[in-house]
Every structure is written in structure tokens, then in C-alpha cells.
Design a protein around this motif. Sequence first.
Motif, PDB file in Angstrom:
ATOM      1  N   UNK A  54       0.850  -1.186   0.000  1.00 41.83           N
ATOM      2  CA  UNK A  54       0.000   0.000   0.000  1.00 41.83           C
ATOM      3  C   UNK A  54       0.888   1.240   0.000  1.00 41.83           C
ATOM      4  N   UNK A  55       0.363   2.381  -0.433  1.00 39.09           N
ATOM      5  CA  UNK A  55       1.166   3.615  -0.455  1.00 39.09           C
ATOM      6  C   UNK A  55       1.747   3.934   0.914  1.00 39.09           C
ATOM      7  N   UNK A  56       3.042   4.182   0.961  1.00 43.15           N
ATOM      8  CA  UNK A  56       3.697   4.558   2.208  1.00 43.15           C
ATOM      9  C   UNK A  56       3.961   3.413   3.165  1.00 43.15           C
ATOM     10  N   UNK A  57       3.688   2.183   2.727  1.00 41.82           N
ATOM     11  CA  UNK A  57       3.885   1.018   3.596  1.00 41.82           C
ATOM     12  C   UNK A  57       4.848   0.034   2.948  1.00 41.82           C
ATOM     13  N   UNK A  58       5.369  -0.868   3.769  1.00 41.60           N
ATOM     14  CA  UNK A  58       6.254  -1.910   3.263  1.00 41.60           C
ATOM     15  C   UNK A  58       5.442  -3.011   2.587  1.00 41.60           C
ATOM     16  N   UNK A  59       6.106  -3.721   1.692  1.00 41.86           N
ATOM     17  CA  UNK A  59       5.475  -4.877   1.057  1.00 41.86           C
ATOM     18  C   UNK A  59       5.235  -5.937   2.123  1.00 41.86           C
ATOM     19  N   UNK A  60       4.051  -6.565   2.079  1.00 41.91           N
ATOM     20  CA  UNK A  60       3.704  -7.555   3.090  1.00 41.91           C
ATOM     21  C   UNK A  60       3.158  -8.817   2.440  1.00 41.91           C
ATOM     22  N   UNK A  61       3.332  -9.916   3.158  1.00 40.96           N
ATOM     23  CA  UNK A  61       2.813 -11.201   2.712  1.00 40.96           C
ATOM     24  C   UNK A  61       1.291 -11.194   2.742  1.00 40.96           C
ATOM     25  N   UNK A  82      -0.164  -5.651  -9.865  1.00 45.79           N
ATOM     26  CA  UNK A  82      -1.473  -5.252 -10.380  1.00 45.79           C
ATOM     27  C   UNK A  82      -2.209  -4.485  -9.276  1.00 45.79           C
ATOM     28  N   UNK A  83      -2.813  -3.381  -9.652  1.00 47.55           N
ATOM     29  CA  UNK A  83      -3.470  -2.504  -8.682  1.00 47.55           C
ATOM     30  C   UNK A  83      -4.842  -3.041  -8.305  1.00 47.55           C
ATOM     31  N   UNK A  84      -5.098  -3.095  -7.017  1.00 53.37           N
ATOM     32  CA  UNK A  84      -6.424  -3.407  -6.489  1.00 53.37           C
ATOM     33  C   UNK A  84      -6.876  -2.214  -5.654  1.00 53.37           C
ATOM     34  N   UNK A  85      -8.023  -1.651  -6.009  1.00 45.84           N
ATOM     35  CA  UNK A  85      -8.564  -0.508  -5.285  1.00 45.84           C
ATOM     36  C   UNK A  85      -9.970  -0.843  -4.811  1.00 45.84           C
ATOM     37  N   UNK A  86     -10.196  -0.708  -3.503  1.00 47.14           N
ATOM     38  CA  UNK A  86     -11.499  -0.984  -2.909  1.00 47.14           C
ATOM     39  C   UNK A  86     -12.079   0.322  -2.412  1.00 47.14           C
ATOM     40  N   UNK A 115      -6.733  -2.164  -0.324  1.00 49.02           N
ATOM     41  CA  UNK A 115      -6.221  -1.406  -1.460  1.00 49.02           C
ATOM     42  C   UNK A 115      -4.695  -1.407  -1.459  1.00 49.02           C
ATOM     43  N   UNK A 116      -4.114  -1.836  -2.576  1.00 47.30           N
ATOM     44  CA  UNK A 116      -2.662  -1.954  -2.678  1.00 47.30           C
ATOM     45  C   UNK A 116      -2.302  -2.427  -4.081  1.00 47.30           C
ATOM     46  N   UNK A 117      -1.011  -2.413  -4.366  1.00 44.87           N
ATOM     47  CA  UNK A 117      -0.498  -3.111  -5.539  1.00 44.87           C
ATOM     48  C   UNK A 117      -0.173  -4.535  -5.092  1.00 44.87           C
ATOM     49  N   UNK A 118      -0.711  -5.502  -5.802  1.00 48.28           N
ATOM     50  CA  UNK A 118      -0.505  -6.906  -5.470  1.00 48.28           C
ATOM     51  C   UNK A 118       0.548  -7.498  -6.403  1.00 48.28           C
TER      52      UNK A 118
END
Length: 114
Positions: A39-46, A108-112, A89-92
Motif C-alpha cells: 500500500x502507499x507509504x507502507x512496506x510490502x507484506x505477505x 497489479x493494482x487493487x482498489x477498494x 487497497x494496494x499493488x498486489x
Amino acid sequence: VQLVESGGGLVQDGGSLRLSCAASGSTFSIGTMGWYRQAPGKQRELVATISWGGSTNYADSVKGRFIISRDNGKNTVYLQMNSLKPEDTAVYYCNANDFYAPHWGQGTQVTVSS
């Protein structure tokens, strides 16, 4: 190994999406595959992982809502996302691990929307 994701998009709160990731190239040694998100401003997460034999692992935040699966014959991993929330919401990103290194898709972008 090349990974190509598809299936992202815009969905309303409570909706569903299905992501797909197809692997190509030297796929013979691929083991665990998975999905991560950033997500914007966050680290990549599992988000979730699945072994070649089908054992799965999920982040607590998606347990009971997301389902990961794979088709080894098609070298493809899927992520069925149900009951989506705005915080999803994040890039997956798709991930695949072989003998040599981890491999990543382009995202791929997912927006909720709420």
C-alpha cells in the motif's frame, strides 16, 4: 522465470476480485508461489503463499476472506479475494521461488472503494 499478473481493478467495499499469475520461462524448479501487497507509504507484506503440493499460509488480515490456489500444469497461481475492504487497497505482486532466486511480477493494482 517471468511472472505476469492479471485481474486487478476497482471494486466496492464487500466485493470480490480474482487475481491470476502465469509463470513462463524456466519453470521446472518453481516451488512455493505467493502473493504480496504494498500500500502507499507502507512496506510490502505477505498476503498468502502456496507450496507446490498445495500447503497454504495466509496473513491474519485476510484469513477467511482470501483463497490462494494453483494449477501446476499451467504454472499459474490464483488469489480469490472476497469481502474486500478499503484497507485491502494496494499493488498486489506475484512471487515464485525456484532453486536460484525469488522472482516477482510487475504488480497489479487493487482498489477498494468505501
